[in-house]
Design a protein around this motif. Structure first.
Motif, mmCIF file in Angstrom:
data_model
loop_
_atom_site.group_PDB
_atom_site.id
_atom_site.type_symbol
_atom_site.label_atom_id
_atom_site.label_comp_id
_atom_site.label_asym_id
_atom_site.label_seq_id
_atom_site.Cartn_x
_atom_site.Cartn_y
_atom_site.Cartn_z
ATOM 1 N N ARG A 95 -6.586 -26.994 82.069
ATOM 2 C CA ARG A 95 -5.819 -27.851 82.979
ATOM 3 C C ARG A 95 -4.331 -27.510 82.947
ATOM 4 O O ARG A 95 -3.644 -27.571 83.975
ATOM 5 C CB ARG A 95 -6.051 -29.317 82.618
ATOM 6 C CG ARG A 95 -7.398 -29.830 83.120
ATOM 7 C CD ARG A 95 -7.530 -31.317 83.049
ATOM 8 N NE ARG A 95 -8.546 -31.773 83.995
ATOM 9 C CZ ARG A 95 -9.201 -32.915 83.876
ATOM 10 N NH1 ARG A 95 -8.957 -33.731 82.859
ATOM 11 N NH2 ARG A 95 -10.098 -33.274 84.778
ATOM 12 N N ALA A 96 -3.833 -27.156 81.783
ATOM 13 C CA ALA A 96 -2.423 -26.758 81.693
ATOM 14 C C ALA A 96 -2.167 -25.506 82.526
ATOM 15 O O ALA A 96 -1.145 -25.403 83.228
ATOM 16 C CB ALA A 96 -2.034 -26.519 80.232
ATOM 17 N N TYR A 97 -3.094 -24.549 82.487
ATOM 18 C CA TYR A 97 -2.905 -23.331 83.273
ATOM 19 C C TYR A 97 -2.930 -23.624 84.767
ATOM 20 O O TYR A 97 -2.183 -23.014 85.541
ATOM 21 C CB TYR A 97 -3.978 -22.302 82.933
ATOM 22 C CG TYR A 97 -3.675 -20.930 83.496
ATOM 23 C CD1 TYR A 97 -2.843 -20.060 82.813
ATOM 24 C CD2 TYR A 97 -4.193 -20.527 84.724
ATOM 25 C CE1 TYR A 97 -2.532 -18.811 83.334
ATOM 26 C CE2 TYR A 97 -3.888 -19.286 85.252
ATOM 27 C CZ TYR A 97 -3.054 -18.435 84.547
ATOM 28 O OH TYR A 97 -2.742 -17.213 85.072
ATOM 29 N N ALA A 98 -3.791 -24.576 85.175
ATOM 30 C CA ALA A 98 -3.867 -24.928 86.596
ATOM 31 C C ALA A 98 -2.516 -25.413 87.115
ATOM 32 O O ALA A 98 -2.148 -25.139 88.269
ATOM 33 C CB ALA A 98 -4.933 -25.998 86.804
ATOM 34 N N ALA A 99 -1.763 -26.123 86.268
ATOM 35 C CA ALA A 99 -0.470 -26.650 86.696
ATOM 36 C C ALA A 99 0.538 -25.537 86.987
ATOM 37 O O ALA A 99 1.415 -25.693 87.845
ATOM 38 C CB ALA A 99 0.089 -27.583 85.628
ATOM 39 N N PHE A 100 0.409 -24.415 86.292
ATOM 40 C CA PHE A 100 1.374 -23.322 86.451
ATOM 41 C C PHE A 100 0.880 -22.216 87.388
ATOM 42 O O PHE A 100 1.643 -21.294 87.693
ATOM 43 C CB PHE A 100 1.684 -22.694 85.090
ATOM 44 C CG PHE A 100 2.452 -23.585 84.157
ATOM 45 C CD1 PHE A 100 3.807 -23.818 84.350
ATOM 46 C CD2 PHE A 100 1.828 -24.201 83.092
ATOM 47 C CE1 PHE A 100 4.525 -24.628 83.495
ATOM 48 C CE2 PHE A 100 2.536 -25.017 82.226
ATOM 49 C CZ PHE A 100 3.886 -25.246 82.427
ATOM 50 N N CYS B 220 1.383 -16.919 90.719
ATOM 51 C CA CYS B 220 1.032 -16.098 91.877
ATOM 52 C C CYS B 220 2.238 -15.805 92.769
ATOM 53 O O CYS B 220 2.404 -14.683 93.255
ATOM 54 C CB CYS B 220 -0.071 -16.789 92.675
ATOM 55 S SG CYS B 220 -1.608 -16.983 91.743
ATOM 56 N N LEU B 221 3.088 -16.803 92.995
ATOM 57 C CA LEU B 221 4.287 -16.564 93.801
ATOM 58 C C LEU B 221 5.240 -15.610 93.084
ATOM 59 O O LEU B 221 5.928 -14.809 93.730
ATOM 60 C CB LEU B 221 4.987 -17.897 94.090
ATOM 61 C CG LEU B 221 4.222 -18.848 95.027
ATOM 62 C CD1 LEU B 221 4.925 -20.195 95.110
ATOM 63 C CD2 LEU B 221 4.063 -18.244 96.415
ATOM 64 N N GLY B 222 5.271 -15.676 91.769
ATOM 65 C CA GLY B 222 6.049 -14.694 91.015
ATOM 66 C C GLY B 222 5.528 -13.288 91.214
ATOM 67 O O GLY B 222 6.295 -12.322 91.229
ATOM 68 N N VAL C 140 11.099 -16.247 76.646
ATOM 69 C CA VAL C 140 10.856 -17.672 76.858
ATOM 70 C C VAL C 140 9.421 -18.035 76.486
ATOM 71 O O VAL C 140 9.175 -19.028 75.790
ATOM 72 C CB VAL C 140 11.146 -18.053 78.327
ATOM 73 C CG1 VAL C 140 10.670 -19.467 78.627
ATOM 74 C CG2 VAL C 140 12.630 -17.928 78.624
ATOM 75 N N SER C 141 8.465 -17.226 76.944
ATOM 76 C CA SER C 141 7.058 -17.495 76.680
ATOM 77 C C SER C 141 6.765 -17.522 75.177
ATOM 78 O O SER C 141 6.126 -18.461 74.673
ATOM 79 C CB SER C 141 6.196 -16.439 77.373
ATOM 80 O OG SER C 141 4.832 -16.633 77.075
ATOM 81 N N MET C 142 7.240 -16.509 74.463
ATOM 82 C CA MET C 142 6.983 -16.446 73.027
ATOM 83 C C MET C 142 7.711 -17.566 72.295
ATOM 84 O O MET C 142 7.172 -18.176 71.361
ATOM 85 C CB MET C 142 7.399 -15.077 72.481
ATOM 86 C CG MET C 142 6.523 -13.945 72.950
ATOM 87 S SD MET C 142 7.092 -12.329 72.363
ATOM 88 C CE MET C 142 7.079 -12.575 70.600
ATOM 89 N N GLY C 143 8.957 -17.842 72.702
ATOM 90 C CA GLY C 143 9.723 -18.890 72.042
ATOM 91 C C GLY C 143 9.060 -20.248 72.170
ATOM 92 O O GLY C 143 8.914 -20.988 71.178
ATOM 93 N N VAL C 144 8.632 -20.598 73.401
ATOM 94 C CA VAL C 144 7.970 -21.890 73.611
ATOM 95 C C VAL C 144 6.659 -21.961 72.836
ATOM 96 O O VAL C 144 6.343 -22.983 72.201
ATOM 97 C CB VAL C 144 7.725 -22.118 75.118
ATOM 98 C CG1 VAL C 144 6.863 -23.351 75.349
ATOM 99 C CG2 VAL C 144 9.048 -22.252 75.854
ATOM 100 N N VAL D 79 0.694 -22.892 77.738
ATOM 101 C CA VAL D 79 1.920 -23.562 78.185
ATOM 102 C C VAL D 79 3.119 -22.625 78.066
ATOM 103 O O VAL D 79 3.970 -22.550 78.964
ATOM 104 C CB VAL D 79 2.157 -24.858 77.379
ATOM 105 C CG1 VAL D 79 3.533 -25.439 77.677
ATOM 106 C CG2 VAL D 79 1.082 -25.878 77.713
ATOM 107 N N GLY D 80 3.208 -21.884 76.956
ATOM 108 C CA GLY D 80 4.301 -20.924 76.793
ATOM 109 C C GLY D 80 4.301 -19.880 77.888
ATOM 110 O O GLY D 80 5.349 -19.557 78.470
ATOM 111 N N SER D 81 3.110 -19.344 78.197
ATOM 112 C CA SER D 81 3.000 -18.338 79.260
ATOM 113 C C SER D 81 3.363 -18.931 80.613
ATOM 114 O O SER D 81 4.040 -18.288 81.429
ATOM 115 C CB SER D 81 1.576 -17.782 79.286
ATOM 116 O OG SER D 81 1.381 -16.911 80.370
ATOM 117 N N GLY D 82 2.926 -20.166 80.882
ATOM 118 C CA GLY D 82 3.212 -20.800 82.164
ATOM 119 C C GLY D 82 4.688 -21.048 82.377
ATOM 120 O O GLY D 82 5.226 -20.820 83.471
ATOM 121 N N ILE D 83 5.379 -21.516 81.337
ATOM 122 C CA ILE D 83 6.818 -21.748 81.466
ATOM 123 C C ILE D 83 7.549 -20.431 81.680
ATOM 124 O O ILE D 83 8.500 -20.344 82.473
ATOM 125 C CB ILE D 83 7.345 -22.488 80.220
ATOM 126 C CG1 ILE D 83 6.772 -23.913 80.192
ATOM 127 C CG2 ILE D 83 8.877 -22.527 80.208
ATOM 128 C CD1 ILE D 83 7.150 -24.714 78.979
#
Length: 507
Positions: free
Chosen positions: A126-131, A136-138, A164-168, A190-194
């Motif tokens: 579900r977390a991945y769905a939010a991002f 895709c737009l990226g 950012v991804s690794m830090g989060v 979540v880290g990857s999504g942010i």
């Protein structure tokens, strides 16, 4: 339009950045394996396989389509039409990604229970769905910046995304996950999504801050052309990724029927440890592949057949020699790599077997880029469908009887079939005639190098890895020179390249 040598120097720049990113990613993978173990890595890989399929559906071939259409507009002298292209790609991507995200979020409990087989993965899905729409737009923006030659801007943003991804992720693992496998999976997602969200914002800001845009020019038949390029790619990617997801999901279940196996841990070792290691040196080739697609599209639009032939032949030659070199280093240092990186002799043994396939895998990556650059998406659909279905059948039959040996056999056969089909198609559309005698001499030199390196002492640790790798490269280089694979012109070019950065590249 990028100059004749820009593809080479852009490749070098992308390679340097990709190596740094892959090195940090490899270190992060080692950190994760220490935190959650091989079984936890296996659970994470299953989760990533499922959400990766959703991402492929949402992406729907748009990144490559954006590169292709943008490069076609630039190569045909229609720079005023680029904004129209980008707008159409944005709308297309948002529609597909939003639909995919809604389905993923809605069916997350069923996917976790019946596909992955572990309810702990539901929050991750579900977390991945939010991002997902941001991811895709990226991809659209990354395709645009690649096709227009803004490589420096792109790599800066990619570095920022990784940091950012690794830090989060590290913060979430340290202060929230507490070693729990399910929460660890969510932390990574979540880290990857942010990181993806940061990428989208940065690339859109860079696009907005470009010099005064040209007046928009109407692109006749843009939507049909977009669909003609993107939909076959989407079909190919969806079929390949869908069947790949099925493969990944059935591997632990079918392995469980093999006596004495630990299916989730074994899957984690292969998918989360062995594959990232053997593909780590491929940063050069993936950078080259990323640039070959728009370059070949520009050449095809401009009718530059000689340039297409030159790029295709030299890129394949580079991929072969580089793949043989990387494969030889991985083969000779496999035991040490397994111990140093993952403290596992089992991983070292698997690395040795899969390193034999590295030359074929690396060349196949460049063949695939050439095929896509020539607009042969429909052929890719056929080849990927055939070989992926073969893989599912082989895995279903072989895993319960032969365990990981059956997995290796299936992987080898299906990837070899795909490679040969793609190479045959490339030869047909470009008139390429690879020098099989050259390939044979290269492989013989490689085998001789491995034979000589097998008598070297196996010193332990990082120093042992560097020693074995250096010695193999030296032996292999000498054998290539002795067998005439590396000729005087190649050596002169390498010397000019080191001494004079303005020397015209041979690729």
């Amino acid at each position: 339009m990028p100059g004749k040598s820009s593809i080479f120097y852009s490749t070098i720049m992308l390679t340097a950045v990709n190596l740094v990113l892959r090195l940090s990613s490899m270190g992060f993978q080692v950190y994760l394996s220490g935190q959650i173990g091989a079984a936890g890595i296996g659970l994470l890989q299953l989760t990533l396989s499922v959400v990766g399929f959703a991402m492929t559906i949402g992406m729907a071939g748009i990144r490559t389509a954006t590169m292709y259409l943008t490069a076609d507009a630039v190569g045909s002298g229609r720079r005023n039409g680029v904004s129209r292209v980008l707008s159409a790609c944005f709308v297309y991507s948002f529609l597909f990604s939003a639909a995919s995200a809604l389905l993923l979020f809605w069916f997350a409990p069923q996917i976790a229970a019946h596909w992955v087989g572990d309810l702990r993965t539901e929050p991750s899905i579900r977390a991945y769905a939010a991002f997902l729409p941001a991811v895709c737009l990226g991809g659209v923006m990354a395709g645009y910046f690649t096709a227009t030659g803004h490589i420096r801007d792109l790599v800066r943003v990619e570095v920022l995304e990784q940091l950012v991804s690794m830090g989060v992720t590290i913060l979430l693992l340290a202060f929230w996950a507490g070693g729990n496998a399910g929460k660890s999976c969510t932390s990574v997602i979540v880290g990857s999504g942010i990181g993806s969200l940061v990428t989208l914002v940065c690339l859109m800001g860079l696009r907005k801050g470009e010099s005064a845009p040209l007046p928009q020019q109407r692109e006749s038949g843009l939507v049909p052309r977009l669909l003609k390029v993107a939909l076959p790619l989407a079909l190919a990617d969806n079929l390949r990724m869908g069947i790949s997801t099925v493969e990944n999901l059935i591997v632990p279940r079918r392995l469980a029927l093999f006596p004495g196996s630990e299916p989730l841990a074994a899957f984690g070792q292969i998918a989360g440890m062995v594959f990232p290691t053997i593909m780590f040196p491929a940063a050069l080739l993936y950078a080259l592949a990323e640039l070959l697609i728009p370059e070949l599209a520009r050449c095809a639009a401009g009718g530059k057949k000689a340039r297409i032939g030159d790029l295709t032949a030299k890129s394949l030659r580079l991929a072969l020699l580089y793949g043989l070199s990387a494969g030889g280093i991985l083969f000779t240092a496999a035991e040490n790599l397994g111990l140093v990186l993952f403290d596992s002799p089992e991983v070292g043994a698997l690395l040795r077997w899969f390193s034999i396939l590295v030359p074929m895998l690396y060349v196949d990556a460049i063949v695939d880029a050439n095929v896509k650059g020539m607009g042969q998406q429909v052929a890719s659909v056929r080849y990927n469908t055939i070989t992926s279905l073969l893989d599912v059948v082989f895995l279903w039959v072989l895993l319960p009887r032969y365990g990981l040996s059956g997995y290796y056999l299936s992987f080898t056969v299906t990837h070899a079939v795909n490679f040969l089909l793609s190479l045959s198609r490339l030869m047909k559309v470009t008139g390429l005639r690879p020098s099989f005698w050259l390939a044979l001499r290269s492989i013989l030199a490689w085998l001789m190098g491995l034979g000589i390196a097998s008598f070297l002492p196996r010193s332990q640790g990082l120093g042992g890895i560097l020693f074995l790798g250096s010695v193999f490269l030296l032996i292999f280089g000498l054998l290539l020179a002795l067998t005439g694979v590396l000729g005087k012109e190649d050596l002169k070019w390498l010397r000019r390249l080191v001494i004079d950065k303005n020397a015209a590249p041979r690729i």
